[in-house]
Design an enzyme around this catalytic site. Structure first.
Site, PDB file in Angstrom:
ATOM      1  N   LYS A  14      56.230  13.078 -54.660  1.00 25.82           N
ATOM      2  CA  LYS A  14      54.609  13.008 -54.624  1.00 25.82           C
ATOM      3  C   LYS A  14      54.181  11.695 -55.063  1.00 25.82           C
ATOM      4  O   LYS A  14      53.152  11.233 -54.291  1.00 25.82           O
ATOM      5  CB  LYS A  14      54.211  14.039 -55.755  1.00 25.82           C
ATOM      6  CG  LYS A  14      54.145  15.564 -55.349  1.00 25.82           C
ATOM      7  CD  LYS A  14      53.592  16.592 -56.086  1.00 25.82           C
ATOM      8  CE  LYS A  14      53.445  17.842 -55.988  1.00 25.82           C
ATOM      9  NZ  LYS A  14      53.078  18.767 -56.901  1.00 25.82           N
ATOM     10  N   ASP A  71      47.615  21.574 -57.229  1.00 28.03           N
ATOM     11  CA  ASP A  71      48.281  22.942 -57.229  1.00 28.03           C
ATOM     12  C   ASP A  71      48.301  23.459 -56.127  1.00 28.03           C
ATOM     13  O   ASP A  71      47.041  23.259 -55.332  1.00 28.03           O
ATOM     14  CB  ASP A  71      47.662  23.958 -58.482  1.00 28.03           C
ATOM     15  CG  ASP A  71      48.377  25.018 -58.692  1.00 28.03           C
ATOM     16  OD1 ASP A  71      49.565  25.017 -58.871  1.00 28.03           O
ATOM     17  OD2 ASP A  71      47.967  26.206 -58.929  1.00 28.03           O
ATOM     18  N   SER A  72      49.407  24.080 -55.589  1.00 27.53           N
ATOM     19  CA  SER A  72      49.361  24.769 -54.259  1.00 27.53           C
ATOM     20  C   SER A  72      50.301  25.690 -54.195  1.00 27.53           C
ATOM     21  O   SER A  72      51.006  26.015 -55.074  1.00 27.53           O
ATOM     22  CB  SER A  72      49.860  23.538 -53.295  1.00 27.53           C
ATOM     23  OG  SER A  72      50.964  22.880 -53.556  1.00 27.53           O
ATOM     24  N   PHE A 154      60.908  22.133 -48.867  1.00 25.97           N
ATOM     25  CA  PHE A 154      61.128  22.948 -50.060  1.00 25.97           C
ATOM     26  C   PHE A 154      60.610  24.294 -50.121  1.00 25.97           C
ATOM     27  O   PHE A 154      59.541  24.425 -49.196  1.00 25.97           O
ATOM     28  CB  PHE A 154      61.002  22.158 -51.293  1.00 25.97           C
ATOM     29  CG  PHE A 154      59.631  21.541 -51.509  1.00 25.97           C
ATOM     30  CD1 PHE A 154      58.884  22.310 -52.207  1.00 25.97           C
ATOM     31  CD2 PHE A 154      59.043  20.315 -50.911  1.00 25.97           C
ATOM     32  CE1 PHE A 154      57.477  21.878 -52.327  1.00 25.97           C
ATOM     33  CE2 PHE A 154      57.654  19.952 -50.990  1.00 25.97           C
ATOM     34  CZ  PHE A 154      56.959  20.717 -51.960  1.00 25.97           C
ATOM     35  N   GLY A 155      60.627  24.890 -50.988  1.00 21.75           N
ATOM     36  CA  GLY A 155      59.851  26.179 -51.407  1.00 21.75           C
ATOM     37  C   GLY A 155      59.992  27.005 -49.893  1.00 21.75           C
ATOM     38  O   GLY A 155      60.867  27.488 -49.635  1.00 21.75           O
ATOM     39  N   LYS A 177      54.432  16.693 -40.918  1.00 21.10           N
ATOM     40  CA  LYS A 177      53.893  17.501 -42.143  1.00 21.10           C
ATOM     41  C   LYS A 177      53.013  17.011 -42.947  1.00 21.10           C
ATOM     42  O   LYS A 177      51.876  17.732 -42.936  1.00 21.10           O
ATOM     43  CB  LYS A 177      55.284  17.648 -43.136  1.00 21.10           C
ATOM     44  CG  LYS A 177      54.889  18.613 -43.933  1.00 21.10           C
ATOM     45  CD  LYS A 177      56.040  18.981 -45.240  1.00 21.10           C
ATOM     46  CE  LYS A 177      55.827  19.647 -46.266  1.00 21.10           C
ATOM     47  NZ  LYS A 177      56.823  20.070 -47.217  1.00 21.10           N
ATOM     48  N   ARG A 183      48.575  19.757 -48.249  1.00 24.58           N
ATOM     49  CA  ARG A 183      48.607  18.833 -49.291  1.00 24.58           C
ATOM     50  C   ARG A 183      48.110  17.471 -48.495  1.00 24.58           C
ATOM     51  O   ARG A 183      47.261  16.655 -49.050  1.00 24.58           O
ATOM     52  CB  ARG A 183      49.820  18.673 -49.824  1.00 24.58           C
ATOM     53  CG  ARG A 183      50.174  17.533 -50.956  1.00 24.58           C
ATOM     54  CD  ARG A 183      51.302  17.554 -51.475  1.00 24.58           C
ATOM     55  NE  ARG A 183      51.551  18.651 -52.484  1.00 24.58           N
ATOM     56  CZ  ARG A 183      52.233  19.648 -52.475  1.00 24.58           C
ATOM     57  NH1 ARG A 183      52.957  19.622 -51.413  1.00 24.58           N
ATOM     58  NH2 ARG A 183      52.314  20.601 -53.068  1.00 24.58           N
TER      59      ARG A 183
END
Length: 200
Positions: A14, A71-72, A154-155, A177, A183
């Site tokens: 990030k 926050d996402s 990820f996630g 992406k 984001r």
């Protein structure tokens, strides 16, 4: 004039992403890891924006510098918006991606393909030492697949299919992406605010 910014994250990916976005603005980006005295921040807000503000306020107060936090998470229509703000700990506090994906697949098993709609959502908060606060949001709609596809991300990325791209988030390049993601949209709005603050 804004010259320094603390990112309320220890995630090097990030931080690197934000440094790229801020190229040319001459804003020094710090990691929260540089301030170990901050410790864990309890995110007990009722929305993504509230959680982002909680983190940014705590970091700004502790460092005396401008702070940015995000926050996402994933919101699934057939689950009334779940997992939502609990996306990272959907299957428990251990933040286990595999367990979270398994729980999501189990809950959506009886749901017809056409009804497996959802969106990724991101809120970003910027808090300044003078008390000013800004929040921006970004979303990306998609479908939840019945099996994991792709090795990237990820996630929930391997389950989140974007029809316009014909791929899951986990199959997209980082450039693709960033261009379409929740984001990415929120980041670009945040950078515009930082650009204005830099010019003051």
């Amino acid at each position: 004039m804004l010259t320094e910014l603390v990112l309320a994250s220890g995630n090097q990916g990030k931080i690197a992403e934000f440094q790229r976005l801020l190229e040319g603005l001459d804003i020094l980006v710090h990691s929260m890891k540089e301030y170990p005295e901050i410790g864990e921040i309890i995110e007990d807000g009722a929305s993504f924006a509230e959680n982002a503000l909680i983190k940014a306020r705590a970091v700004c107060k502790a460092t005396g510098k401008a702070a940015l936090a995000d926050d996402s998470g994933l919101m699934v229509d057939a689950l009334d918006g779940a997992p939502g703000i609990y996306s990272a700990r959907f299957a428990g506090e251990q933040h286990d991606d595999a367990a979270n994906n398994a729980k999501l697949l189990q809950l959506l098993e009886p749901v017809a393909d056409a009804d497996r709609t959802g969106r990724f959502f991101c809120a970003i908060a910027i808090v300044l030492p003078d008390g000013r606060e800004y929040t921006v949001e970004g979303t990306c709609p998609g479908m939840i697949l019945r099996e994991l596809k792709g090795q990237g991300g990820f996630g929930y990325d391997p389950l989140f299919y974007v029809p316009d791209m014909g791929k899951t988030f986990a199959q997209l390049s980082m450039e693709e992406k960033n261009r379409i993601s929740h984001r990415g949209h929120a980041n670009r709005k945040a950078v515009e605010i930082l650009r204005q603050l830099k010019g003051e």
